[in-house]
Write a protein that holds these residues in place. Sequence first.
Motif, PDB file in Angstrom:
ATOM      1  N   CYS A  50      24.647  65.446 -18.702  1.00 26.55           N
ATOM      2  CA  CYS A  50      25.862  65.006 -18.030  1.00 26.55           C
ATOM      3  C   CYS A  50      26.958  66.048 -18.201  1.00 26.55           C
ATOM      4  N   ILE A  51      27.976  65.925 -17.377  1.00 28.61           N
ATOM      5  CA  ILE A  51      29.094  66.852 -17.408  1.00 28.61           C
ATOM      6  C   ILE A  51      30.375  66.069 -17.186  1.00 28.61           C
ATOM      7  N   SER A  52      31.409  66.441 -17.906  1.00 30.85           N
ATOM      8  CA  SER A  52      32.671  65.722 -17.802  1.00 30.85           C
ATOM      9  C   SER A  52      33.407  66.097 -16.523  1.00 30.85           C
ATOM     10  N   ILE A  70      23.690  72.054 -16.506  1.00 32.88           N
ATOM     11  CA  ILE A  70      24.463  71.309 -15.514  1.00 32.88           C
ATOM     12  C   ILE A  70      25.790  72.027 -15.295  1.00 32.88           C
ATOM     13  N   SER A  71      26.182  72.122 -14.041  1.00 31.99           N
ATOM     14  CA  SER A  71      27.481  72.689 -13.700  1.00 31.99           C
ATOM     15  C   SER A  71      28.045  71.916 -12.517  1.00 31.99           C
ATOM     16  N   ARG A  72      29.310  72.129 -12.257  1.00 29.06           N
ATOM     17  CA  ARG A  72      29.924  71.454 -11.121  1.00 29.06           C
ATOM     18  C   ARG A  72      30.962  72.360 -10.466  1.00 29.06           C
ATOM     19  N   ASP A  73      31.116  72.140  -9.176  1.00 29.84           N
ATOM     20  CA  ASP A  73      32.134  72.842  -8.396  1.00 29.84           C
ATOM     21  C   ASP A  73      32.973  71.766  -7.733  1.00 29.84           C
ATOM     22  N   ASN A  74      34.113  71.470  -8.319  1.00 34.69           N
ATOM     23  CA  ASN A  74      34.933  70.372  -7.784  1.00 34.69           C
ATOM     24  C   ASN A  74      35.503  70.703  -6.403  1.00 34.69           C
ATOM     25  N   ALA A  75      35.642  71.959  -6.100  1.00 36.94           N
ATOM     26  CA  ALA A  75      36.138  72.334  -4.770  1.00 36.94           C
ATOM     27  C   ALA A  75      35.110  72.041  -3.685  1.00 36.94           C
ATOM     28  N   LYS A  76      33.840  72.028  -4.078  1.00 34.85           N
ATOM     29  CA  LYS A  76      32.759  71.755  -3.131  1.00 34.85           C
ATOM     30  C   LYS A  76      32.191  70.355  -3.300  1.00 34.85           C
TER      31      LYS A  76
END
Length: 128
Positions: A50-52, A70-76
């Motif tokens: 999981c990722i915050s 795990i990574s995230r791109d909040n702009a996308k």
Amino acid sequence: QVQLVESGGGLVQAGGSLRLSCAASGRTFSLYAMAWFRQAPGKEREFVGCISQYGVRTNYADSVKGRFTISRDNAKNTVYLQMNSLESEDTAVYYCAADLSTKWSALARSNGNEYAYWGQGTQVTVSS
């Protein structure tokens, strides 16, 4: 509410890599903690990682630690699961999940009950 759509699954040989993506609808993606779960045939759903909300924190199951990221791109509005050194035991349907909770300790060791929103899943098959 948020709607989640996973992609990127497929067939890969043992030792190979795949990257899963989970695209979320809505304009408030950054408010959601995100997670990946998986379920193999005949087995219970398993927490993967999981990722915050802003990607500051991550947590992984011992079975994938050091191999998955795990990574995230909040702009996308997208969260990713990079899977390396895949093993036949990684074969499963992989699900993306989301929740507005900020209770990290519960989210990070969840069996899934802490996550309100789920995608439809994407199949990952690792051939040995």
